[in-house]
Write an enzyme that holds these catalytic residues in place. Structure first.
Site, PDB file in Angstrom:
ATOM      1  N   CYS A   1       0.834  -1.204   0.000  1.00 32.41           N
ATOM      2  CA  CYS A   1       0.000   0.000   0.000  1.00 32.41           C
ATOM      3  C   CYS A   1       0.875   1.264   0.000  1.00 32.41           C
ATOM      4  O   CYS A   1       1.486   1.582  -1.003  1.00 32.41           O
ATOM      5  CB  CYS A   1      -0.992  -0.033   1.160  1.00 32.41           C
ATOM      6  SG  CYS A   1      -2.362   1.129   0.928  1.00 32.41           S
TER       7      CYS A   1
ATOM      8  N   HIS B   1      -3.594  -5.068   0.098  1.00 25.70           N
ATOM      9  CA  HIS B   1      -3.139  -5.497   1.424  1.00 25.70           C
ATOM     10  C   HIS B   1      -3.166  -7.022   1.531  1.00 25.70           C
ATOM     11  O   HIS B   1      -4.102  -7.603   2.112  1.00 25.70           O
ATOM     12  CB  HIS B   1      -4.019  -4.878   2.517  1.00 25.70           C
ATOM     13  CG  HIS B   1      -3.680  -3.464   2.837  1.00 25.70           C
ATOM     14  ND1 HIS B   1      -2.700  -3.114   3.751  1.00 25.70           N
ATOM     15  CD2 HIS B   1      -4.169  -2.299   2.348  1.00 25.70           C
ATOM     16  CE1 HIS B   1      -2.618  -1.786   3.827  1.00 25.70           C
ATOM     17  NE2 HIS B   1      -3.496  -1.267   2.985  1.00 25.70           N
TER      18      HIS B   1
ATOM     19  N   GLU C   1      -1.545  -8.905   3.466  1.00 27.19           N
ATOM     20  CA  GLU C   1      -1.477  -9.379   4.858  1.00 27.19           C
ATOM     21  C   GLU C   1      -2.861  -9.546   5.459  1.00 27.19           C
ATOM     22  O   GLU C   1      -3.086 -10.433   6.296  1.00 27.19           O
ATOM     23  CB  GLU C   1      -0.609  -8.428   5.699  1.00 27.19           C
ATOM     24  CG  GLU C   1      -1.268  -7.175   6.218  1.00 27.19           C
ATOM     25  CD  GLU C   1      -1.531  -6.104   5.162  1.00 27.19           C
ATOM     26  OE1 GLU C   1      -2.172  -5.087   5.502  1.00 27.19           O
ATOM     27  OE2 GLU C   1      -1.091  -6.272   4.009  1.00 27.19           O
TER      28      GLU C   1
END
Length: 242
Positions: free
Chosen positions: A115, A217, A219
Site C-alpha cells: 500500500c 493489502h 497481509e
C-alpha cells in the site's frame, strides 16, 4: 534452518482521546506480524527514529524488510504541492521510510512494499503519485472498498514473467484501501500489475537488490487463510533466505 528476520517498518499513531490525548505510539497492524510468522519468518518492528544516520545500524541483522501501509506521503518529496484531496501526512515518517529503502538497497536486503509501501518505493527512486485518484484520474474506479478486509474487491491483471505472476498467475481479485497510487513509475522499475481501470497495482525492480510492491493489502487476506496471498509472503521469505 534458521528463520529469516523480517523488519516491518512501523508508523506513528497519534492518540486523539482517552487519558493521554496527543501521545505518539509506534505501531503496525498485527496482520503483518501474523503473515510473516505464517510464512516462516520472524517479525521485527522497526519504529520510526529521528536520527536517520542510525537507520543502517537499526537494520543490522535483518534478512528482509516489509514497508507497511499508513498515512499519505508528503507530496513535496516528489516535487509537488498538496492539492485538495491530499490526506494527512507526517514528514518524519516518510523520511524514515525512504531511509530504510535506501539502506536496504545498500545492504542488499529484499524489500516488499505494501500500500503506502509501494508508493514509498516509487518515490524513493524518482517516481510520482496521484495525490487523489477521484480528482486526478477521471476513469478510476472505486479503490476504497466497503467490504470485509479479507475480501477480494477488484481484479488485477499481472505481467507475464514477473515475480508476481510466478505466485498469483495471470490475474487475481484483491482487496483495496487507497485513494493515492503511482503516477510516473520510477526509473529502474516495471509495472507488473494493473487494475482494469489502469491504476498501477504492483511494481518490481528490474536490476539490483530485490524490491517489489503491491497496492493492495495481502497481509489482511493472509490473516484469513487466502492461499495465494499466503504463498506471496512465503515466496518473499524464500527470497530473503537467499
Amino acid at each position: 534452518m534458521k528463520k529469516p528476520k523480517i523488519g516491518i517498518v512501523a508508523n506513528i499513531f497519534i492518540v486523539e482521546g482517552g487519558m493521554l490525548p496527543g501521545i505518539y505510539r509506534s505501531y503496525v497492524n498485527n496482520d503483518y506480524v501474523e503473515s510473516i510468522e505464517k510464512a516462516g519468518g520472524i517479525p521485527i518492528l522497526l519504529p520510526v527514529i529521528s536520527d536517520l544516520d542510525d537507520v543502517k545500524e537499526q537494520m543490522d541483522g535483518l534478512d528482509g524488510v516489509i514497508l507497511s501501509g499508513g498515512y499519505d506521503l508528503d507530496p513535496t518529496l516528489y516535487g509537488e504541492q498538496p492539492i485538495c484531496g491530499q490526506g494527512f501526512t507526517m514528514n518524519e515518517v516518510d523520511l524514515f521510510y525512504l531511509a530504510v529503502i535506501h539502506c536496504a538497497d545498500e545492504l542488499n536486503i529484499p524489500v516488499f512494499g505494501i500500500c503506502k509501501g509501494i508508493q514509498a518505493l516509487n518515490v524513493a527512486y524518482g517516481g510520482t503519485l496521484y495525490q487523489d485518484l477521484k480528482r486526478q484520474l477521471n476513469d478510476a474506479g472505486e479503490h476504497s472498498q466497503q467490504a470485509p478486509r479479507y475480501a477480494g474487491f477488484h481484479q488485477v491483471e499481472i505481467k507475464q514473467g514477473s515475480f508476481l505472476e510466478s505466485v498469483l498467475g495471470k490475474g487475481e481479485k484483491v482487496n483495496s484501501y487507497h485513494h493515492q497510487s503511482i503516477k510516473d513509475v520510477a526509473p529502474g522499475f516495471s509495472v507488473t500489475a494493473k487494475a482494469l481501470d489502469g491504476v498501477v497495482e504492483a511494481i518490481e525492480r528490474n536490476e539490483g537488490s530485490f524490491m517489489m510492491g503491491v497496492q493492495w493489502h495481502p497481509e489482511m487476506m493472509t490473516k484469513f487463510g487466502h492461499e495465494k496471498m499466503t504463498k506471496l509472503f512465503e515466496k518473499f521469505i524464500h527470497q530473503c533466505r537467499k
